[in-house]
Design a protein around this motif. Structure first.
Motif, mmCIF file in Angstrom:
data_model
loop_
_atom_site.group_PDB
_atom_site.id
_atom_site.type_symbol
_atom_site.label_atom_id
_atom_site.label_comp_id
_atom_site.label_asym_id
_atom_site.label_seq_id
_atom_site.Cartn_x
_atom_site.Cartn_y
_atom_site.Cartn_z
ATOM 1 N N MET A 130 0.818 -1.194 0.000
ATOM 2 C CA MET A 130 0.000 0.000 0.000
ATOM 3 C C MET A 130 0.863 1.259 0.000
ATOM 4 N N GLU A 131 1.964 1.206 0.752
ATOM 5 C CA GLU A 131 2.828 2.381 0.809
ATOM 6 C C GLU A 131 3.540 2.630 -0.519
ATOM 7 N N ILE A 132 3.857 1.561 -1.228
ATOM 8 C CA ILE A 132 4.494 1.723 -2.545
ATOM 9 C C ILE A 132 3.527 2.411 -3.505
ATOM 10 N N LEU A 133 2.272 1.995 -3.483
ATOM 11 C CA LEU A 133 1.270 2.598 -4.357
ATOM 12 C C LEU A 133 1.088 4.085 -4.032
ATOM 13 N N LEU A 134 1.023 4.413 -2.746
ATOM 14 C CA LEU A 134 0.886 5.817 -2.364
ATOM 15 C C LEU A 134 2.127 6.627 -2.713
ATOM 16 N N ALA A 135 3.300 6.013 -2.638
ATOM 17 C CA ALA A 135 4.526 6.709 -3.035
ATOM 18 C C ALA A 135 4.519 7.004 -4.540
ATOM 19 N N VAL A 136 4.046 6.050 -5.331
ATOM 20 C CA VAL A 136 3.950 6.267 -6.780
ATOM 21 C C VAL A 136 2.930 7.355 -7.086
ATOM 22 N N ILE A 137 1.800 7.344 -6.397
ATOM 23 C CA ILE A 137 0.786 8.380 -6.601
ATOM 24 C C ILE A 137 1.326 9.750 -6.206
ATOM 25 N N THR A 138 2.105 9.804 -5.120
ATOM 26 C CA THR A 138 2.723 11.070 -4.714
ATOM 27 C C THR A 138 3.657 11.586 -5.804
ATOM 28 N N GLY A 139 4.463 10.708 -6.360
ATOM 29 C CA GLY A 139 5.355 11.105 -7.447
ATOM 30 C C GLY A 139 4.599 11.582 -8.670
ATOM 31 N N LEU A 140 3.506 10.904 -8.990
ATOM 32 C CA LEU A 140 2.685 11.326 -10.135
ATOM 33 C C LEU A 140 2.046 12.692 -9.877
ATOM 34 N N LEU A 141 1.585 12.930 -8.660
ATOM 35 C CA LEU A 141 0.997 14.231 -8.341
ATOM 36 C C LEU A 141 2.038 15.341 -8.450
ATOM 37 N N TYR A 142 3.243 15.078 -7.943
ATOM 38 C CA TYR A 142 4.306 16.077 -8.060
ATOM 39 C C TYR A 142 4.676 16.322 -9.523
ATOM 40 N N GLY A 143 4.826 15.263 -10.289
ATOM 41 C CA GLY A 143 5.180 15.407 -11.703
ATOM 42 C C GLY A 143 4.114 16.146 -12.487
ATOM 43 N N ALA A 144 2.852 15.774 -12.277
ATOM 44 C CA ALA A 144 1.762 16.447 -12.982
ATOM 45 C C ALA A 144 1.638 17.900 -12.529
ATOM 46 N N GLY A 145 1.872 18.151 -11.246
ATOM 47 C CA GLY A 145 1.802 19.520 -10.745
ATOM 48 C C GLY A 145 2.880 20.412 -11.346
ATOM 49 N N VAL A 146 4.093 19.917 -11.405
ATOM 50 C CA VAL A 146 5.190 20.700 -11.994
ATOM 51 C C VAL A 146 4.933 20.917 -13.489
ATOM 52 N N TYR A 147 4.437 19.883 -14.175
ATOM 53 C CA TYR A 147 4.133 20.015 -15.598
ATOM 54 C C TYR A 147 3.071 21.092 -15.823
ATOM 55 N N MET A 148 2.022 21.089 -15.003
ATOM 56 C CA MET A 148 0.954 22.066 -15.171
ATOM 57 C C MET A 148 1.428 23.481 -14.828
ATOM 58 N N ILE A 149 2.303 23.614 -13.855
ATOM 59 C CA ILE A 149 2.815 24.945 -13.502
ATOM 60 C C ILE A 149 3.662 25.517 -14.638
ATOM 61 N N LEU A 150 4.342 24.673 -15.390
ATOM 62 C CA LEU A 150 5.203 25.144 -16.475
ATOM 63 C C LEU A 150 4.442 25.473 -17.758
#
Length: 117
Positions: free
Chosen positions: A1-21
């Motif tokens: 479960m923690e691995i899945l949440l870590a991957v989701i956290t990374g995806l949220l950060y990546g998508a957030g940085v992409y949208m900010i740019l």
């Protein structure tokens, strides 16, 4: 479960940085929202996910013997949610005002319209 949440956290950060740019101000707000949610999930993961009881020390003991849920990450996330809501509300009002004056939400076009400043 923690691995899945870590991957989701990374995806949220990546998508957030992409949208900010991106060039649109609306996408900038969406990126800020995604980064805020990613930060909240990161704080939640750092506090370790455990199924436990509230951290109440029974009478006659000085420490908690069973597994317990840590309340500090929960309090930090609650504070972060309130702060991010205030930031988002301010940014939305600011963007609405800028759009009213400049008639565009493109950042490049806003930089070339210095006559409105």
């Amino acid at each position: 479960m923690e691995i899945l949440l870590a991957v989701i956290t990374g995806l949220l950060y990546g998508a957030g940085v992409y949208m900010i740019l991106r060039r649109s101000l609306v996408k900038l707000i969406i990126g800020l929202i995604l980064l805020g949610n990613g930060a909240n999930l990161l704080i939640f993961l750092v506090g370790r996910i455990v199924k436990g009881k509230p951290p109440i020390i029974p009478e006659g003991t000085s420490t908690i013997l069973d597994t317990y849920a840590d309340p500090v990450p929960q309090a930090l996330i609650l504070t972060a949610i309130v702060i991010s809501f205030g930031l988002q509300a301010f940014a939305i009002v600011l963007i609405k005002r800028a759009y009213k004056v400049v008639k565009t939400d493109d950042l490049d076009q806003m930089n070339t319209t210095d006559e409105y400043a």
